[in-house]
Design an enzyme around this catalytic site. Structure first.
Site, PDB file in Angstrom:
ATOM      1  N   ASP A  19      43.438  38.373   0.670  1.00  0.00           N
ATOM      2  CA  ASP A  19      42.782  39.579   1.073  1.00  0.00           C
ATOM      3  C   ASP A  19      41.918  39.376   1.639  1.00  0.00           C
ATOM      4  OD1 ASP A  19      45.735  39.488   0.562  1.00  0.00           O
ATOM      5  OD2 ASP A  19      45.003  41.709  -0.460  1.00  0.00           O
ATOM      6  N   LYS A  68      46.344  44.231   6.673  1.00  0.00           N
ATOM      7  CA  LYS A  68      46.438  45.524   4.893  1.00  0.00           C
ATOM      8  C   LYS A  68      45.495  46.631   5.300  1.00  0.00           C
ATOM      9  CE  LYS A  68      45.182  44.929   0.424  1.00  0.00           C
ATOM     10  NZ  LYS A  68      44.582  44.133  -0.444  1.00  0.00           N
ATOM     11  N   LYS A 119      50.855  45.071   5.189  1.00  0.00           N
ATOM     12  CA  LYS A 119      50.787  45.907   3.847  1.00  0.00           C
ATOM     13  C   LYS A 119      50.140  46.294   3.946  1.00  0.00           C
ATOM     14  CE  LYS A 119      48.793  44.101  -0.557  1.00  0.00           C
ATOM     15  NZ  LYS A 119      47.851  43.611  -1.427  1.00  0.00           N
TER      16      LYS A 119
END
Length: 247
Positions: free
Chosen positions: A99, A173, A207
């Site tokens: 990430d 995300k 996400k």
């Protein structure tokens, strides 16, 4: 709905941030990993220094829970070279998901080529090693127009340089969970920001991280279309309780 398979159980505090000793902080990380195994969450999200620990625990229990970590966390303002070095180490240690915190401040300054280079180089590294790559855009630091633009930028880089079969492995995300808003407004995913991400990142998955604190909120995000939810309250959500955690 097997909601546990949408949840990235997350613990990203340092000992200093938690105001505890390093030994106590490590014990909390181990507790989160054990819970991820017991509840069969999709993934355990931890800081890079704990990836090898998580990998060892997964191997010892023959667990299929994935291991994720954050890169250039939490500000994302280091160079692309720095991100690549940190990501390579995480891969060596056994991470499944990477990430990356995007340099959203560079994007806001108009340094578009730098951001595109970052997305391309880091995504390429992750995909070459068969990892899931997620780009944290920090929605609380952006206005709606910037969220739209940044999602489109990431999407366009991926579409231009990678095969269609790779799209499902590159997420956009929402948040780090560590951004400090000045007015007390939410620093994580909101319904409004997630809708913008879903509309403008497609066909890349999204996400939702930060701010999902109970089962109902998690289900609402999934019904919107998110494929993962990042939360420090994964156990609480599955148990049907309410969390007061900010992430």
């Amino acid at each position: 709905m097997h909601i546990e398979q949408y949840l990235d159980a997350t613990y990203l505090k340092t000992a200093e941030q938690a105001k505890i000793s390093k030994k106590e902080n490590k014990a909390i990380v181990e507790q989160y990993i054990h819970e991820a195994i017991d509840y069969n969450f999709k993934l355990i999200m931890i800081r890079p220094e704990f990836v090898s620990l998580a990998k060892e625990m997964m191997l010892n229990t023959v667990s299929k829970v994935c291991i994720g970590t954050v890169i250039d966390f939490p500000k994302g303002d280091k160079s692309t070279a720095f991100k690549l070095v940190e990501a390579k180490k995480a891969i060596q240690d056994g991470a499944d998901d990477l990430d990356f915190v995007l340099d959203y401040e560079a994007f806001k300054r108009g340094e578009i080529d730098l951001v595109k280079e970052q997305v391309l180089a880091c995504t390429k590294l992750g995909l070459e090693h068969h990892k899931i790559v997620k780009w944290i855009i920090e929605v609380a630091a952006l206005n709606n127009h910037q969220i739209v633009q940044l999602c489109a930028l990431i999407k366009n880089v991926v579409i231009a340089h990678f095969k269609e079969s790779s799209y499902e492995s590159v997420f956009v995300k929402s948040s780090t969970g560590f951004y400090e808003t000045k007015d007390g407004s939410p620093n994580g995913a909101t319904i409004e920001s997630v809708k913008l991400m879903l509309e403008n990142a497609f066909p890349l998955p999204v996400k939702a991280a930060g701010g999902v604190r109970n089962y109902q909120e998690a289900v609402a995000m999934i019904k919107l279309g998110v494929k993962r939810i990042g939360t420090s309250s994964a156990k609480t959500i599955v148990d049907g309780n309410e969390s007061n955690s900010m992430y």
